[in-house]
Design a protein around this motif. Structure first.
Motif, mmCIF file in Angstrom:
data_model
loop_
_atom_site.group_PDB
_atom_site.id
_atom_site.type_symbol
_atom_site.label_atom_id
_atom_site.label_comp_id
_atom_site.label_asym_id
_atom_site.label_seq_id
_atom_site.Cartn_x
_atom_site.Cartn_y
_atom_site.Cartn_z
ATOM 1 N N GLU A 208 0.843 -1.199 0.000
ATOM 2 C CA GLU A 208 0.000 0.000 0.000
ATOM 3 C C GLU A 208 0.878 1.249 0.000
ATOM 4 O O GLU A 208 1.711 1.443 0.880
ATOM 5 C CB GLU A 208 -0.927 -0.006 1.221
ATOM 6 C CG GLU A 208 -1.877 -1.189 1.260
ATOM 7 C CD GLU A 208 -2.721 -1.286 0.014
ATOM 8 O OE1 GLU A 208 -3.278 -0.257 -0.403
ATOM 9 O OE2 GLU A 208 -2.819 -2.386 -0.550
ATOM 10 N N GLN A 209 0.688 2.075 -1.039
ATOM 11 C CA GLN A 209 1.428 3.336 -1.147
ATOM 12 C C GLN A 209 0.414 4.431 -1.455
ATOM 13 O O GLN A 209 0.145 4.744 -2.604
ATOM 14 C CB GLN A 209 2.499 3.251 -2.242
ATOM 15 C CG GLN A 209 3.512 2.138 -2.021
ATOM 16 C CD GLN A 209 4.550 2.104 -3.115
ATOM 17 O OE1 GLN A 209 5.303 3.056 -3.309
ATOM 18 N NE2 GLN A 209 4.606 0.990 -3.842
ATOM 19 N N VAL A 210 -0.162 5.005 -0.413
ATOM 20 C CA VAL A 210 -1.209 6.020 -0.550
ATOM 21 C C VAL A 210 -0.588 7.393 -0.338
ATOM 22 O O VAL A 210 0.090 7.638 0.667
ATOM 23 C CB VAL A 210 -2.347 5.781 0.471
ATOM 24 C CG1 VAL A 210 -3.380 6.888 0.384
ATOM 25 C CG2 VAL A 210 -2.981 4.418 0.224
ATOM 26 N N ALA A 211 -0.825 8.284 -1.311
ATOM 27 C CA ALA A 211 -0.328 9.657 -1.180
ATOM 28 C C ALA A 211 -1.252 10.498 -0.305
ATOM 29 O O ALA A 211 -0.797 11.270 0.541
ATOM 30 C CB ALA A 211 -0.180 10.289 -2.558
ATOM 31 N N ASP A 212 -2.569 10.339 -0.494
ATOM 32 C CA ASP A 212 -3.521 11.146 0.258
ATOM 33 C C ASP A 212 -4.906 10.511 0.137
ATOM 34 O O ASP A 212 -5.145 9.663 -0.740
ATOM 35 C CB ASP A 212 -3.544 12.584 -0.262
ATOM 36 C CG ASP A 212 -4.089 13.566 0.763
ATOM 37 O OD1 ASP A 212 -4.509 13.109 1.851
ATOM 38 O OD2 ASP A 212 -4.116 14.782 0.487
ATOM 39 N N ALA A 213 -5.809 10.925 1.005
ATOM 40 C CA ALA A 213 -7.191 10.452 0.962
ATOM 41 C C ALA A 213 -8.094 11.556 1.490
ATOM 42 O O ALA A 213 -7.689 12.343 2.366
ATOM 43 C CB ALA A 213 -7.359 9.175 1.780
ATOM 44 N N LYS A 214 -9.326 11.610 0.963
ATOM 45 C CA LYS A 214 -10.237 12.673 1.366
ATOM 46 C C LYS A 214 -11.675 12.191 1.232
ATOM 47 O O LYS A 214 -12.028 11.511 0.273
ATOM 48 C CB LYS A 214 -10.015 13.921 0.502
ATOM 49 C CG LYS A 214 -10.770 15.154 0.978
ATOM 50 C CD LYS A 214 -10.330 16.382 0.218
ATOM 51 C CE LYS A 214 -10.942 17.649 0.791
ATOM 52 N NZ LYS A 214 -10.466 18.861 0.109
ATOM 53 N N MET A 215 -12.500 12.578 2.218
ATOM 54 C CA MET A 215 -13.917 12.224 2.215
ATOM 55 C C MET A 215 -14.720 13.372 1.625
ATOM 56 O O MET A 215 -14.664 14.501 2.112
ATOM 57 C CB MET A 215 -14.382 11.946 3.658
ATOM 58 C CG MET A 215 -15.766 11.369 3.759
ATOM 59 S SD MET A 215 -15.773 9.629 3.306
ATOM 60 C CE MET A 215 -17.533 9.288 3.465
ATOM 61 N N ILE A 216 -15.469 13.096 0.564
ATOM 62 C CA ILE A 216 -16.322 14.096 -0.073
ATOM 63 C C ILE A 216 -17.708 13.476 -0.227
ATOM 64 O O ILE A 216 -17.889 12.509 -0.969
ATOM 65 C CB ILE A 216 -15.776 14.531 -1.452
ATOM 66 C CG1 ILE A 216 -14.384 15.164 -1.275
ATOM 67 C CG2 ILE A 216 -16.729 15.508 -2.122
ATOM 68 C CD1 ILE A 216 -13.729 15.541 -2.578
ATOM 69 N N GLY A 217 -18.671 14.015 0.499
ATOM 70 C CA GLY A 217 -20.004 13.425 0.497
ATOM 71 C C GLY A 217 -19.950 12.053 1.140
ATOM 72 O O GLY A 217 -19.442 11.876 2.252
ATOM 73 N N ASN A 218 -20.464 11.055 0.427
ATOM 74 C CA ASN A 218 -20.412 9.679 0.909
ATOM 75 C C ASN A 218 -19.263 8.888 0.303
ATOM 76 O O ASN A 218 -19.160 7.677 0.538
ATOM 77 C CB ASN A 218 -21.735 8.969 0.602
ATOM 78 C CG ASN A 218 -22.893 9.556 1.386
ATOM 79 O OD1 ASN A 218 -22.766 9.873 2.565
ATOM 80 N ND2 ASN A 218 -24.037 9.717 0.722
ATOM 81 N N ASN A 219 -18.409 9.554 -0.482
ATOM 82 C CA ASN A 219 -17.327 8.880 -1.187
ATOM 83 C C ASN A 219 -15.971 9.192 -0.565
ATOM 84 O O ASN A 219 -15.680 10.349 -0.233
ATOM 85 C CB ASN A 219 -17.319 9.294 -2.666
ATOM 86 C CG ASN A 219 -18.564 8.823 -3.392
ATOM 87 O OD1 ASN A 219 -19.075 7.733 -3.129
ATOM 88 N ND2 ASN A 219 -19.076 9.637 -4.304
ATOM 89 N N LEU A 220 -15.147 8.157 -0.440
ATOM 90 C CA LEU A 220 -13.782 8.299 0.054
ATOM 91 C C LEU A 220 -12.833 8.143 -1.136
ATOM 92 O O LEU A 220 -12.737 7.068 -1.730
ATOM 93 C CB LEU A 220 -13.476 7.242 1.106
ATOM 94 C CG LEU A 220 -12.050 7.239 1.663
ATOM 95 C CD1 LEU A 220 -11.736 8.540 2.395
ATOM 96 C CD2 LEU A 220 -11.830 6.044 2.587
ATOM 97 N N TYR A 221 -12.150 9.251 -1.499
ATOM 98 C CA TYR A 221 -11.214 9.241 -2.628
ATOM 99 C C TYR A 221 -9.804 8.992 -2.096
ATOM 100 O O TYR A 221 -9.364 9.641 -1.138
ATOM 101 C CB TYR A 221 -11.259 10.568 -3.378
ATOM 102 C CG TYR A 221 -12.556 10.773 -4.138
ATOM 103 C CD1 TYR A 221 -12.694 10.340 -5.450
ATOM 104 C CD2 TYR A 221 -13.638 11.414 -3.543
ATOM 105 C CE1 TYR A 221 -13.881 10.531 -6.149
ATOM 106 C CE2 TYR A 221 -14.827 11.611 -4.226
ATOM 107 C CZ TYR A 221 -14.939 11.154 -5.530
ATOM 108 O OH TYR A 221 -16.120 11.343 -6.230
ATOM 109 N N VAL A 222 -9.096 8.062 -2.763
ATOM 110 C CA VAL A 222 -7.747 7.669 -2.333
ATOM 111 C C VAL A 222 -6.798 7.800 -3.520
ATOM 112 O O VAL A 222 -7.061 7.261 -4.601
ATOM 113 C CB VAL A 222 -7.724 6.218 -1.813
ATOM 114 C CG1 VAL A 222 -6.320 5.860 -1.319
ATOM 115 C CG2 VAL A 222 -8.751 6.032 -0.701
#
Length: 290
Positions: A208-222
């Motif tokens: 797992e190499q995640v740069a960033d993640a953000k919750m927008i509405g009901n969706n989690l963008y990774v």
């Protein structure tokens, strides 16, 4: 005229001179004082003249005489005061008795408490009362309060359907620091690594190499990242728990503003003898996330 009458007349005169009584009031009071005296004198004379026999005496040798008005008043006042004192003593005794009863109750209560302490206290509490279940919001607050400084909260979902907390924890990837995405279940208390799909092509087996993640509405963008192959963006619908691909391949991707994603695409314009000699043309695109 006896001394008592003279004293009363002098007292009325003083009250008149002091302005307490008017002249009419003073005359009326004088008449009240002098009237019984004159009547008594005339009655005494008639009694002596008509009957020379001695008056009957009491066992103590004193003449029977009627009580005066002032004496009656003082007797009545003394009786009232005595009754009031008796009532006050009764009330005070009642209060003292109640206070003693309360003290005895407290003593019994203390004895009962000591008896309970001799038993298994935890068992007694569990049998007598039910503990209020902790809400998901309280559990999330407690969990977040205990996180390390290397861990960042991405989303805290405390409704009945999702009740989880997503966090990013920094890790060393060899070529730089990246993140791992974790999900903490507020109901079970377990924390698990999230396996993000749609990784950068060629980096599927590198962990797992995640740069960033953000919750927008009901969706989690990774945003997935890699050292050589750029970035990709995956989207998790937290209501259905389904993943989708937002950006398959790009040179770079980063969140901008509250709900936008800036994606940088690259195009090879010159291929050199080695990878370092390659030349690329870059183009930015801003995507609104929902």
């Amino acid at each position: 005229m006896d001394k008592e009458v003279m004293d009363k007349l002098m007292e009325i005169k003083k009250l008149y001179d002091a302005g307490v009584l008017t002249k009419e009031e003073m005359e009326a009071e004088k008449a009240k004082i002098l009237r019984p005296t004159s009547v008594a004198s005339e009655s005494k004379k008639e009694t002596v003249a008509s009957n020379d026999k001695p008056q009957p005496r009491t066992s103590k040798g004193t003449l029977k005489q009627g009580l005066s008005k002032d004496t009656k008043i003082w007797l009545i006042a003394g009786s009232v005061v005595a009754v009031m004192l008796i009532i006050a003593i009764i009330i005070q005794n009642g209060r003292s008795s109640n206070s003693q009863t309360y003290d005895n109750d407290y003593a019994v209560a203390d004895t009962d408490t000591v008896m309970v302490d001799d038993t298994d206290y935890d068992t007694a509490v569990d049998d007598s009362q039910e503990q209020t279940p902790q809400s998901y919001a309280d559990k999330a607050e407690n969990y977040i309060g205990g996180l390390d400084t290397d861990t960042r909260v991405v989303a805290s979902l405390t409704d009945d359907d999702r009740h989880c907390v997503y966090t990013l924890t920094e890790v060393e990837a060899g070529w730089g620091r990246v993140n791992s995405l974790y999900c903490h279940n507020l109901e079970t208390g377990s924390t698990n690594l999230v396996l993000v799909p749609y990784k950068v092509e060629g980096e599927e087996d590198n962990g797992e190499q995640v740069a960033d993640a953000k919750m927008i509405g009901n969706n989690l963008y990774v945003i997935n990242t890699s050292y050589r192959c750029g970035s990709s963006v995956a989207c998790l619908n937290t209501l259905t728990n389904n993943w989708s691909c937002a950006v398959r391949a790009s040179a770079d991707a980063k969140f901008v503003g509250s709900n936008k994603l800036k994606v940088t695409y690259s195009k090879l314009v010159y291929e050199g003898e080695c990878l370092a000699d390659n030349q690329y043309e870059y183009k930015d695109k801003v995507i609104t996330l929902k």
